[in-house]
Design a protein around this motif. Structure first.
Motif, mmCIF file in Angstrom:
data_model
loop_
_atom_site.group_PDB
_atom_site.id
_atom_site.type_symbol
_atom_site.label_atom_id
_atom_site.label_comp_id
_atom_site.label_asym_id
_atom_site.label_seq_id
_atom_site.Cartn_x
_atom_site.Cartn_y
_atom_site.Cartn_z
ATOM 1 N N GLY A 57 0.823 -1.200 0.000
ATOM 2 C CA GLY A 57 0.000 0.000 0.000
ATOM 3 C C GLY A 57 0.856 1.247 0.000
ATOM 4 N N ALA A 58 0.337 2.303 -0.614
ATOM 5 C CA ALA A 58 1.030 3.593 -0.577
ATOM 6 C C ALA A 58 0.108 4.671 -1.142
ATOM 7 N N TYR A 113 -4.353 11.110 -0.037
ATOM 8 C CA TYR A 113 -3.084 11.307 0.670
ATOM 9 C C TYR A 113 -2.619 12.741 0.418
ATOM 10 N N ARG A 161 8.351 9.438 -4.431
ATOM 11 C CA ARG A 161 9.100 8.304 -3.844
ATOM 12 C C ARG A 161 10.606 8.504 -4.019
ATOM 13 N N CYS A 209 15.062 -2.297 2.398
ATOM 14 C CA CYS A 209 13.826 -3.073 2.130
ATOM 15 C C CYS A 209 12.593 -2.182 2.131
ATOM 16 N N GLY A 210 12.731 -0.905 1.855
ATOM 17 C CA GLY A 210 11.572 -0.005 1.997
ATOM 18 C C GLY A 210 11.279 0.180 3.482
ATOM 19 N N SER A 211 10.008 0.337 3.823
ATOM 20 C CA SER A 211 9.654 0.518 5.244
ATOM 21 C C SER A 211 10.102 -0.713 6.028
ATOM 22 N N PHE A 270 9.457 -1.132 9.349
ATOM 23 C CA PHE A 270 8.429 -1.447 10.350
ATOM 24 C C PHE A 270 7.056 -1.093 9.796
ATOM 25 N N PRO A 278 1.979 12.444 13.821
ATOM 26 C CA PRO A 278 1.205 12.180 12.600
ATOM 27 C C PRO A 278 0.388 10.898 12.761
ATOM 28 N N SER A 329 2.571 7.140 12.739
ATOM 29 C CA SER A 329 3.726 7.027 11.848
ATOM 30 C C SER A 329 4.954 6.474 12.587
ATOM 31 N N GLY A 350 7.892 6.097 11.309
ATOM 32 C CA GLY A 350 9.054 6.943 10.957
ATOM 33 C C GLY A 350 9.183 8.104 11.932
ATOM 34 N N TRP A 351 8.055 8.680 12.273
ATOM 35 C CA TRP A 351 8.044 9.807 13.220
ATOM 36 C C TRP A 351 8.507 9.339 14.610
ATOM 37 N N LYS A 355 16.877 9.085 13.471
ATOM 38 C CA LYS A 355 16.884 9.347 12.027
ATOM 39 C C LYS A 355 18.299 9.702 11.591
ATOM 40 N N GLN A 389 14.044 9.532 5.560
ATOM 41 C CA GLN A 389 12.852 8.751 5.929
ATOM 42 C C GLN A 389 13.313 7.712 6.962
HETATM 43 N N1 EPU Z 1 7.606 11.073 9.201
HETATM 44 C C1 EPU Z 1 8.487 11.652 10.093
HETATM 45 N N2 EPU Z 1 9.780 11.250 10.062
HETATM 46 C C2 EPU Z 1 10.234 10.324 9.179
HETATM 47 C C3 EPU Z 1 9.322 9.715 8.304
HETATM 48 C C4 EPU Z 1 8.001 10.111 8.317
HETATM 49 O O1 EPU Z 1 8.128 12.493 10.880
HETATM 50 O O2 EPU Z 1 11.441 10.057 9.188
HETATM 51 C C5 EPU Z 1 6.221 11.547 9.182
HETATM 52 C C6 EPU Z 1 5.953 12.372 7.934
HETATM 53 O O3 EPU Z 1 6.297 13.707 8.121
HETATM 54 C C7 EPU Z 1 4.468 12.190 7.731
HETATM 55 C C8 EPU Z 1 4.231 10.775 8.250
HETATM 56 O O4 EPU Z 1 5.339 10.459 9.064
HETATM 57 O O5 EPU Z 1 3.733 13.078 8.527
HETATM 58 C C9 EPU Z 1 4.064 9.740 7.164
HETATM 59 O O6 EPU Z 1 5.235 9.657 6.373
HETATM 60 P P1 EPU Z 1 5.235 9.100 4.884
HETATM 61 O O7 EPU Z 1 4.224 9.826 4.060
HETATM 62 O O8 EPU Z 1 6.629 9.106 4.387
HETATM 63 O O9 EPU Z 1 4.680 7.629 5.002
HETATM 64 P P2 EPU Z 1 4.995 6.449 6.035
HETATM 65 O O10 EPU Z 1 3.806 6.254 6.909
HETATM 66 O O11 EPU Z 1 6.306 6.647 6.690
HETATM 67 C C10 EPU Z 1 3.888 4.640 4.500
HETATM 68 C C11 EPU Z 1 4.242 3.294 3.918
HETATM 69 C C12 EPU Z 1 5.181 3.452 2.751
HETATM 70 C C13 EPU Z 1 4.474 4.316 1.700
HETATM 71 C C14 EPU Z 1 4.127 5.673 2.336
HETATM 72 C C15 EPU Z 1 3.348 6.571 1.396
HETATM 73 C C16 EPU Z 1 4.097 1.743 5.785
HETATM 74 C C17 EPU Z 1 4.842 0.854 6.713
HETATM 75 N N3 EPU Z 1 4.843 2.452 4.939
HETATM 76 O O12 EPU Z 1 5.090 5.193 5.024
HETATM 77 O O13 EPU Z 1 5.413 2.167 2.183
HETATM 78 O O14 EPU Z 1 5.278 4.518 0.556
HETATM 79 O O15 EPU Z 1 3.310 5.448 3.505
HETATM 80 O O16 EPU Z 1 2.046 6.132 1.314
HETATM 81 O O17 EPU Z 1 2.869 1.758 5.831
HETATM 82 C C18 EPU Z 1 6.939 0.349 2.150
HETATM 83 O O18 EPU Z 1 6.064 -0.333 2.653
HETATM 84 O O19 EPU Z 1 8.070 -0.135 1.852
HETATM 85 C C19 EPU Z 1 6.706 1.768 1.903
HETATM 86 C C20 EPU Z 1 7.660 2.582 1.458
#
Ligand code: EPU
Length: 348
Positions: free
Chosen positions: A139-140, A205, A233, A246-248, A250, A271, A282, A284-285, A293, A306
């Protein structure tokens, strides 16, 4: 010569077959390019079972969501390279296309967009094969592959028979499906995608919607959305050929409304997204807030754009990588009381 002799290989190097670039060797390995190869692999497996060895079976696609956690891999590795794309049905609204598991998912998505067939354009530029896509329901950008899957065909290597799963039998969830819980004996061999003839862009999104709207045009095409997603991306996610990953790493954790309320009291800027089981936070957050990070340790670390992407800068050793992961899970748990769950498959 037996079927096993025709297909089985031993001590096969896997380093170039996983985007994390970890060094490993498969005790038992085969490449499947045709339906005949599937039957040969099944024969080889049955012979292993008869001789008292019943290895775990692991189907390898592009290796973009796989961590080889040992130097010596004792799972029977089936490298899926079975290709082919066929339109199987057309209705007034949809086109149904069967894609064999060894096709690259990103290639078929582009092909669909070029033919003005929509549904998967938000999932552009994702690594991995078609066969891997349903397993974790990729998903994305506001879309999940389950919304375009009509059915999935599976080959049972222990019996040599095929089985078709309807969409609901796949039991899709966030980064989840029934395929995650089967032992590896069931191998995905093809997926039928249901694509739309009429294009309705999915712009839920915010990041994608803002970018698309800033272009000023009102006449979006699937290919335009695909290009925009690819640009976003590429800006954030490191190219695994340059920075192995490997992408995300977690899943984004889902917490209850009560827990979310508790978190909000201390972290008003967290977030979050609505989820049917609570609130998705999130990951990543969370990692960034722990100061991780861009941090590197013993050749591995979180990407500086990221934090959800774990990069193998120059470690050959899965142990080092998994130690770093363990420390991260502990740090996040101590600070937020949230348990991060790994996304990639761990294969031994
Ligand atoms: N964020 C941070 N710090 C970070 C990363 C993210 O604060 O280092 C915050 C961003 O600012 C934003 C929120 O977290 O407010 C979401 O970040 P982002 O849009 O990058 O998406 P994500 O939740 O980190 C998910 C998917 C990704 C997908 C993106 C876009 C999962 C595990 N990951 O990441 O999928 O591309 O959304 O839809 O659900 C993957 O699975 O390999 C992958 C890349």
């Amino acid at each position: 010569m037996t079927d096993s002799d025709l297909i089985l290989q031993h001590d096969v190097p896997l380093k170039h077959l996983n985007t994390m670039n970890l060094e490993a060797y498969a005790d038992d390995f085969c490449v499947v390019k045709t339906q005949e190869d599937l039957f040969r692999a099944s024969q080889a497996y049955k012979q292993m079972v008869q001789s008292g060895k019943r290895p775990h079976v692991f189907t390898l696609g592009e290796g973009s969501n796989t961590v080889f956690a040992a130097k010596n891999i004792t799972s029977f590795i089936i490298k899926m390279e079975y290709k082919g794309v066929t339109t199987v049905k057309e209705t007034a609204e949809h086109v149904f296309v069967q894609c064999n598991a060894g096709e690259m998912f990103r290639d078929v998505v582009i092909k669909f967009c070029q033919n003005n067939l929509s549904g998967l354009e938000n999932l552009s530029a994702i690594y991995g094969t078609v066969g891997a896509a349903p397993v974790q329901n990729i998903g994305a950008y506001g879309q999940e592959v389950r919304n375009c899957i009509e059915s999935v065909r599976v080959f049972d290597i222990s019996t040599g028979s095929f089985e078709d799963y309807t969409n609901s039998q796949c039991q899709f969830g966030y980064r989840n499906s029934v395929f995650k819980y089967q032992n590896g004996e069931k191998i995905i061999v093809s997926v039928v995608f249901r694509l739309n003839k009429e294009f309705k862009p999915i712009l839920t999104y915010a990041n994608l919607a803002n970018r698309v709207q800033s272009c000023g045009t009102q006449s979006f095409t699937p290919l335009f959305i695909s290009d925009t997603v690819t640009k976003i991306r590429n800006e954030k996610l490191p190219d695994p050929k340059i920075m192995p990953n490997c992408g995300s790493f977690f899943k984004n954790p889902v917490v209850s409304m009560e827990e979310y309320g508790r978190l909000l009291q201390s972290y008003g800027d967290i977030p979050s997204y609505e989820d049917k089981d609570g609130v998705k936070i999130s990951a990543g957050w969370l990692i960034e807030k722990c100061g991780l990070k861009g941090v590197k340790l013993n050749g591995v670390g979180f990407h500086d754009k990221q934090a959800l992407v774990l990069v193998n800068y120059n470690s050959n050793d899965a142990g080092t990588l998994l130690d770093f992961v363990k420390q991260t899970v502990q740090t996040v748990s101590q600070k937020f009381g949230i348990e991060l769950i790994m996304e990639p498959h761990i294969v031994r």
